[in-house]
Design an enzyme around this catalytic site. Structure first.
Site, PDB file in Angstrom:
ATOM      1  N   GLU A   1       0.792  -1.238   0.020  1.00 47.00           N
ATOM      2  CA  GLU A   1       0.051   0.019  -0.182  1.00 47.00           C
ATOM      3  C   GLU A   1       0.579   1.326   0.110  1.00 47.00           C
ATOM      4  OE1 GLU A   1      -4.283  -1.466   1.804  1.00 47.00           O
ATOM      5  OE2 GLU A   1      -2.832  -0.529   3.178  1.00 47.00           O
TER       6      GLU A   1
ATOM      7  N   GLU B   1      -5.899  -7.436  -1.593  1.00 45.48           N
ATOM      8  CA  GLU B   1      -6.624  -7.612  -0.096  1.00 45.48           C
ATOM      9  C   GLU B   1      -8.112  -7.021  -0.480  1.00 45.48           C
ATOM     10  OE1 GLU B   1      -4.925  -4.789   2.864  1.00 45.48           O
ATOM     11  OE2 GLU B   1      -2.908  -5.487   2.380  1.00 45.48           O
TER      12      GLU B   1
END
Length: 567
Positions: free
Chosen positions: A339, A453
């Site tokens: 991320e 995710e």
């Protein structure tokens, strides 16, 4: 992923029908009415509406469209047959990019199916694609293929959050003819479709993954896992048996609890491979969680200048990859950072000035590119066949926030194979936002896209044996059309997978469920430095508070005739 936080909105829905029930109802509807037979061109050399890419096993590799009669419903229901509840199917204005659309709506607990049979088809895989909208009870509408040879059915995702059209597809292995239909069942259920096509090729969820990073620590602290019937099971075996073909494993540099280091990752990689599952290695380049709010430098690297930090990153990456290879495993892919919208190894690799009080000012794109190249080089030197992934999040901030980032790193010559995305429906926008991101990024950068995710709650109630406020704890946070129930959780996970796989361009690989086996046990909380910290994500595991498997586990299974093990 990250430490606890909260966010978003919806209302509860009554339980829906299973996919098997919808398929049966659709088939019954088709048999009630004689659908017109429309001849297809078979081996037409012309490309279809979504030809995709031939060397991507998850793409639609269409070579020619079949002749679907009245595909935009501009001539009403001409060419189509309806069966079931009288008057429940009608043509109305407001199509996706044509004047009309077909809408099916049910006031009571009935069913309605609209279908068309296409004949003269070349033998092989064909894909039924349409622009869709849907709402009502969970699993209440689906696209269905029957009478084809190997049939298929895919539940339509809810679009109630934003009322935007989605491109949606289902494939079947056809032997001469096939009946395409849309089926709706249950009080309050509705669906709209437009722009129907039937094209050679196959759309499927190539990757059906699970992030099992927390399993070793969970097991060491006494976690037990059971089938829905109550039989104890090895969690990795449970996911393999369900159809999972990729396991994601995070790596920290020197975490306080000693977990998620190369030893555990190598052991888990070997364990996954023994069950026929490939591995995605997730390098965080930190001693703990990294995400858009935290990209902390490992303590051992803190005082290094950027060039030495890149060397340390390279050495760490190579060390971990060599440990995995020594265990006899060749990873399918490796993430270079987690991320990393704001960069990584703050402040040296930041993409904006994350701390105005330090002595590093402004974006450091050149450093970030150096770090990414160092990680990629280490991966490919040890394991040339392993794909590299660059992982971003915050789709909800708009596609420009993603293209801005990738434009900067690609301009600096950073090579990679897969775009990785986080997508949590309670934070990251709608399914239409997700599909736009998949199609835009894959087209702009000529890369496959994988949601690395995603997750969803099966309940909003706290675990009475280990109370800790959950990240998603309120009905206002839920995605419309997906209640916090076992059925709602399963439907949401499947919707994310299907929306990615159906994205125009044919480059969406599938999705990885985040920590579906992170159940609550004392000692394995979110903070690696604090054994008393709790688990705020336990209501998003695919095992309930008693450790029993939930229906979402079945959504790791392949489509009919689809990819099993990941090659």
């Amino acid at each position: 992923m990250k430490h606890p936080r909260s966010i978003c909105s919806t209302r509860k829905r009554p339980p829906g029908r299973t996919l098997a029930a919808i398929t049966a109802l659709a088939l019954a509807g088709v048999l009630l009415g004689a659908a017109p037979a429309i001849a297809g061109p078979g081996g037409s050399p012309d490309q279809g509406n979504n030809p995709g890419r031939g060397n991507n096993p998850g793409s639609s590799t269409g070579r020619g469209p079949a002749a679907v009669a009245n595909p935009g419903f501009e001539s009403g229901l001409s060419g189509w047959t309806t069966a079931g509840a009288a008057g429940a199917a009608k043509v109305e204005a407001g199509g996706a990019d044509s004047a009309n659309r077909l809408t099916q709506w049910l006031e009571s607990a009935e069913t309605v199916t609209t279908s068309q049979t296409i004949t003269g088809l070349k033998e092989g895989w064909w894909t039924f694609r349409a622009a869709i909208k849907s709402g009502g009870p969970v699993n209440s509408s689906s696209l269905v293929l029957t009478g084809c040879g190997t049939g298929g059915a895919t539940v339509l995702p809810s679009t109630e959050t934003d009322d935007q059209w989605l491109s949606f597809a289902v494939s079947a292995n056809v032997a001469g003819k096939c009946t395409v239909s849309v089926s709706t069942a249950g009080a309050g259920a509705w669906a709209s479709i437009d722009n129907v096509s039937f094209t050679e090729g196959k759309v499927e969820r190539t990757i059906r993954g699970a992030d099992l990073s927390g399993v070793p620590k969970n097991e060491d602290h006494g976690a037990a896992y059971f089938t829905a019937a109550g039989q104890r099971v090895d969690p990795v075996r449970a996911f393999a048996d369900a159809g999972t073909n990729l396991v994601r494993l995070k790596v920290w540099v020197d975490p306080a609890d000693g977990y998620n280091r190369k030893q555990q990752v190598a052991a888990m990689a070997k364990r996954a491979q023994a069950q026929g599952i490939r591995v995605l290695v997730d390098f965080h380049y930190s001693d703990r969680w990294t995400d858009p709010g935290a990209q902390g430098t490992p303590a051992a690297w803190t005082d290094l200048p950027a060039t030495d930090m890149a060397a340390a990153l390279y050495a760490h990456t190579k060390d971990v990859m060599e440990a995995i290879r020594a265990a006899g495993v060749t990873p399918y892919a490796a993430q270079i950072g987690n991320e990393i919208n704001p960069g990584m190894l703050w402040p040296h690799g930041q993409t904006w000035d994350v701390d105005a009080s330090d002595n590093v000012t402004g974006a450091q794109w050149d450093n970030l590119a150096m770090f990414l190249k160092a990680g990629t080089r280490a991966v490919t030197e040890v394991s040339p066949s392993t794909k590299t992934v660059l992982h971003l999040t915050n789709i909800n901030n708009g596609i420009g926030g993603l293209t801005w980032w990738f434009d900067e790193v690609t301009a600096r010559g950073v090579a990679f194979d897969i775009v990785g995305l986080s997508y949590y429906g309670f934070w990251h926008g709608t399914l239409a936002d997700l599909q736009e991101a998949v199609s835009t990024l894959s087209g702009r950068y000529n890369k496959d896209v994988l949601v690395v995710e995603t997750s969803y709650p099966f309940t909003l109630e706290d675990n009475p044996n280990a109370p800790w406020e959950n990240v998603v704890a309120k009905a206002s946070q839920l995605v419309k059309g997906y209640p916090a129930t076992p059925a709602g959780q399963a439907a949401n996970f499947r919707a994310v997978q299907d929306v990615v796989a159906s994205a125009p361009g044919g480059r969406g690989l599938g999705a990885v469920y985040w920590e579906p086996a992170w159940t609550s046990v004392p000692g394995n909380g979110w903070d690696p430095a604090d054994p008393t910290s709790g688990n705020a994500w336990e209501n998003q595991a695919v095992f309930d508070y008693a450790g029993k498997a939930l229906p979402a586990l079945a959504e790791f299974g392949p489509d009919a005739g689809g990819t099993g093990p990941l090659r």
